[in-house]
Design a protein around this motif. Structure first.
Motif, PDB file in Angstrom:
ATOM      1  N   ALA A  94       0.822  -1.194   0.000  1.00  0.00           N
ATOM      2  CA  ALA A  94       0.000   0.000   0.000  1.00  0.00           C
ATOM      3  C   ALA A  94       0.866   1.259   0.000  1.00  0.00           C
ATOM      4  O   ALA A  94       0.551   2.221  -0.678  1.00  0.00           O
ATOM      5  CB  ALA A  94      -0.935  -0.011   1.202  1.00  0.00           C
ATOM      6  N   GLN A  95       1.956   1.248   0.769  1.00  0.00           N
ATOM      7  CA  GLN A  95       2.824   2.424   0.800  1.00  0.00           C
ATOM      8  C   GLN A  95       3.519   2.655  -0.538  1.00  0.00           C
ATOM      9  O   GLN A  95       3.823   3.789  -0.889  1.00  0.00           O
ATOM     10  CB  GLN A  95       3.863   2.299   1.919  1.00  0.00           C
ATOM     11  N   SER A  96       3.763   1.608  -1.306  1.00  0.00           N
ATOM     12  CA  SER A  96       4.467   1.758  -2.581  1.00  0.00           C
ATOM     13  C   SER A  96       3.608   2.416  -3.654  1.00  0.00           C
ATOM     14  O   SER A  96       4.118   2.808  -4.696  1.00  0.00           O
ATOM     15  CB  SER A  96       4.958   0.396  -3.072  1.00  0.00           C
ATOM     16  N   GLU A  97       2.331   2.566  -3.417  1.00  0.00           N
ATOM     17  CA  GLU A  97       1.448   3.182  -4.395  1.00  0.00           C
ATOM     18  C   GLU A  97       1.561   4.696  -4.425  1.00  0.00           C
ATOM     19  O   GLU A  97       0.989   5.342  -5.308  1.00  0.00           O
ATOM     20  CB  GLU A  97      -0.003   2.765  -4.118  1.00  0.00           C
ATOM     21  N   SER A  98       2.284   5.288  -3.501  1.00  0.00           N
ATOM     22  CA  SER A  98       2.441   6.739  -3.449  1.00  0.00           C
ATOM     23  C   SER A  98       3.921   7.083  -3.340  1.00  0.00           C
ATOM     24  O   SER A  98       4.669   6.376  -2.664  1.00  0.00           O
ATOM     25  CB  SER A  98       1.689   7.302  -2.236  1.00  0.00           C
ATOM     26  N   PRO A  99       4.362   8.171  -3.990  1.00  0.00           N
ATOM     27  CA  PRO A  99       5.778   8.556  -3.874  1.00  0.00           C
ATOM     28  C   PRO A  99       6.123   9.172  -2.521  1.00  0.00           C
ATOM     29  O   PRO A  99       7.285   9.334  -2.190  1.00  0.00           O
ATOM     30  CB  PRO A  99       5.959   9.583  -4.995  1.00  0.00           C
ATOM     31  N   THR A 100       5.113   9.489  -1.715  1.00  0.00           N
ATOM     32  CA  THR A 100       5.364  10.065  -0.397  1.00  0.00           C
ATOM     33  C   THR A 100       4.860   9.115   0.685  1.00  0.00           C
ATOM     34  O   THR A 100       3.947   8.329   0.468  1.00  0.00           O
ATOM     35  CB  THR A 100       4.642  11.428  -0.237  1.00  0.00           C
ATOM     36  N   TYR A 101       5.496   9.233   1.805  1.00  0.00           N
ATOM     37  CA  TYR A 101       5.110   8.401   2.956  1.00  0.00           C
ATOM     38  C   TYR A 101       4.004   9.102   3.729  1.00  0.00           C
ATOM     39  O   TYR A 101       4.126  10.265   4.082  1.00  0.00           O
ATOM     40  CB  TYR A 101       6.317   8.142   3.861  1.00  0.00           C
TER      41      TYR A 101
END
Length: 182
Positions: free
Chosen positions: A1-8
């Motif tokens: 799920a975190q890899s779907e966005s360039p920001t944390y």
């Protein structure tokens, strides 16, 4: 799920550390009324003349929120004797409820302090410990809280927040730390 966005995106957690006495009675009473299947619990302690003293005790029945019951604030007891006794009576009732599974991390320390110095006990078969559950599954990995948090949560490293090695321990930093532990 975190890899779907360039920001944390860190988790949004409501860390409630400043409830009034009546709000604490209500929050503890709500636990007894709703009987959550799992209740995360944690204590922070100070060294007293005759052994450890509970600085605060925290609770969380959901990942997005935790609240803290201060026992010591600004180096003094936070409540009158009668008020503190009522808080401990409610906490004891929660601990003795066999339908609420109490979850600790390294709870043997917490439970030893709460049992020896405060007379609290848990209902039979109503206790889990994330450290020991993790260790049983992965005995070759460290079982420290920071390791478990890095594997099982998206919570950024917080173990040193407000701790002795980063300076003085304050009520607010310790209470927030306690809530995060929960």
């Amino acid at each position: 799920a975190q890899s779907e966005s360039p920001t944390y995106e860190p988790p949004k957690i409501d860390l409630i550390t400043n409830l009034s006495y009546l709000e604490l009675l209500s929050a503890l009473g709500k636990i007894l009324l709703t009987k959550p299947p799992f209740l995360s619990c944690d204590i922070e302690t100070l060294q007293g003349a005759n052994g450890p003293v509970v600085w605060c005790i925290g609770f969380s029945s959901e990942p997005s929120s935790a609240f803290v019951v201060p026992i010591i604030r600004e180096g003094k007891f936070a409540w009158s004797l009668e008020e503190e006794a009522k808080l401990w009576i409610l906490i004891s009732a929660i601990f003795l409820d066999p339908t609420i599974k109490k979850v600790f991390q390294g709870g043997m320390y917490d439970l030893a302090i709460l049992g020896r110095y405060y007379g609290l006990r848990l209902a039979k078969d109503s206790y889990e410990d994330t450290m020991y559950c993790h260790h049983a599954s992965y005995p070759y990995l460290w079982k420290k809280l920071e390791v478990l948090a890095s594997i099982y949560t998206w919570e950024p490293y917080y173990k040193d927040e407000g701790r002795v090695n980063l300076g003085s321990r304050t009520d607010e930093s310790e209470f927030k730390y306690n809530a995060k532990d929960c």
